[in-house]
Enzyme design. Structure first.
Site, short mmCIF file in Angstrom:
data_model
loop_
_atom_site.label_atom_id
_atom_site.label_comp_id
_atom_site.label_asym_id
_atom_site.label_seq_id
_atom_site.Cartn_x
_atom_site.Cartn_y
_atom_site.Cartn_z
N CYS A 1 0.77 -1.17 0.00
CA CYS A 1 -0.02 -0.01 0.00
C CYS A 1 0.86 1.16 -0.15
CB CYS A 1 -0.84 -0.07 1.31
SG CYS A 1 -1.83 -1.53 1.62
N ALA A 2 1.73 1.33 -1.15
CA ALA A 2 2.74 2.39 -1.22
C ALA A 2 2.46 3.58 -0.97
CB ALA A 2 3.58 2.01 -2.28
N GLY B 1 6.42 7.44 1.11
CA GLY B 1 7.44 8.03 2.08
C GLY B 1 8.25 6.61 2.45
N ASP C 1 1.22 -1.53 4.85
CA ASP C 1 0.84 -0.21 5.68
C ASP C 1 -0.60 0.15 5.33
OD1 ASP C 1 0.95 2.40 6.77
OD2 ASP C 1 2.10 3.38 5.37
N CYS D 1 -1.51 3.65 11.00
CA CYS D 1 -1.22 5.04 11.67
C CYS D 1 -2.68 5.28 12.53
CB CYS D 1 -1.12 6.42 10.83
SG CYS D 1 -2.39 6.48 9.36
#
Length: 403
Positions: free
Chosen positions: A231-232, A236, A300, A353
């Site tokens: 899930c680039a 970052g 991610d 996150c």
């Protein structure tokens, strides 16, 4: 502080677009800052910071101002008057600003500050959920998530070192300090436009929060490996992986959004990262082709984003409880499907996150009892809370595929 009419009008216009038209705060602020070429850096920072502050404290200010959504321009001026009064700013005699009951505003602020959902300016459902999942830590965590995020840079070790980057920024009057435990990080001592520096244009650093910088390291990559960043996004963490791999081996950067991968390509060129191959996920075939082929896989995962409320305060108002149910299902499906890319003996990192155990530890626990999950062993995890780290709230878990 003396208020300038054109700057305050820009703030009101921005708030109208965010609150009434549903636009994203960062995009609105970017657009506002280009409105007048004569504005200096102090003018621009007044606009950006005031917009973000009023967005962050919307519920509290609306309660004090006794206004409800949708916000007419008159109501937006009342929100602005509350913001200014609480900062001790003397309001000018403009026709847009109704007589402001300064004492009543301060009295109401003191009264509402005793109730967490008003004090921290969050929706009821978010307050209930935070307390349910984080128990006693919620109080400190939501308070930390309402502070302005520091600006953190990651020195790009493909082109430079942290010491050199620090020196170059100092030459441009930007002071930074090292961050203990974060080997490539530099934190700005005060906010500045780092994007206009020569060091940035030459790809010597990226802006990347401290917590986010821990993820690529957690994956334990080695030069020469085949790594898939599933899930680039705009990349970052992908760029950090490239630096850790010293440009050797292959990073397949995947995402369902082609425009984000275009941005990654641009950033990779600037960073001198040559081992990244962007691939748009158009169907499950793109995933299946890689089954059993990767030494390392980073997931991610899409999430509620509750760990990054400091930099996206409007997410407090855009996020809905139903979205959380949907995203948890998506996380479980992604983990189940993408884990199959890891070859025997390879490693997988699942990261979000978010600060919620239901998106983090519980997802990993459920995965490990599933059919594919039984092929993995749990190695370790890391929970990062904002009030403890000073950076974004994050979670990462490392799993290893059995031989």
């Amino acid at each position: 502080m003396r208020l300038h009419r054109n700057l305050v009008f820009a703030v009101i216009d921005g708030l109208h677009e965010i609150f009434n038209e549903g636009d994203y705060a960062d995009k609105v602020v970017q657009k506002l800052l280009k409105r007048d070429k004569r504005w200096g850096s102090r003018d621009r920072s007044f606009i950006a910071e005031t917009v973000y502050e009023i967005v962050r404290w919307k519920r509290l200010y609306a309660e004090i101002a006794e206004v409800k959504e949708p916000f007419s321009r008159e109501k937006l001026w009342r929100l602005f008057a509350v913001w200014a009064t609480l900062r001790g700013i003397i309001l000018p005699d403009w026709k847009q600003i109704a007589p402001t009951p300064t004492r009543r505003i301060k009295g109401k602020f003191d009264e509402l500050s005793k109730i967490r959902k008003f004090r921290e300016s969050i929706p009821d459902w978010m307050d209930d959920l935070g307390e349910k999942e984080l128990k006693k830590q919620w109080d400190k965590e939501i308070s930390a998530l309402n502070q302005q995020a520091p600006v953190v840079l990651r020195a790009n070790t493909l082109k430079s070192t942290r010491d050199k980057v620090r020196g170059l920024l100092e030459d441009e009057n930007i002071d930074t300090e090292f961050v203990k435990g974060y080997p490539d990080a530099l934190q700005l001592t005060e906010r500045a436009n780092v994007f206009s520096t020569e060091a940035f244009k030459n790809g010597l650093f990226e802006v990347q929060d401290g917590s986010s910088q821990l993820v690529a390291e957690f994956l334990d990559v080695q030069p020469g490996q085949r790594v898939v960043d599933t899930c680039a996004g705009a990349g970052g963490k992908t760029l950090h992986l490239a630096a850790l791999m010293q440009n050797k081996g292959q990073i397949i950067a995947m995402d369902i959004y082609g425009n984000k991968l275009k941005e990654l390509k641009r950033r990779a060129r600037r960073a001198g990262a040559h081992n990244i191959e962007p691939r748009v996920i158009e169907s499950t075939k793109d995933i299946k082709k890689l089954y059993g082929k990767a030494d390392r896989v980073l997931i991610d995962a899409p999430c509620s984003g509750l760990g990054v409320l400091r930099r996206n305060p409007d997410a407090k108002w855009k996020l809905q409880p139903e979205f959380l149910d949907t995203i948890r299902k998506t996380q479980a499906e992604i983990l189940e499907s993408y884990a199959k890319m890891v070859k025997p003996g390879g490693k997988l990192v699942y990261a979000t996150c978010s600060i919620l155990p239901s998106e983090n530890q519980n997802q990993v626990k459920d995965f490990l009892t599933s059919e594919i999950g039984k092929n993995f062993t749990f190695t370790k995890d890391k929970k990062i809370l904002s009030h403890e780290s000073g950076f974004d709230g994050f979670y990462m878990a490392k799993l290893e595929r059995k031989l």
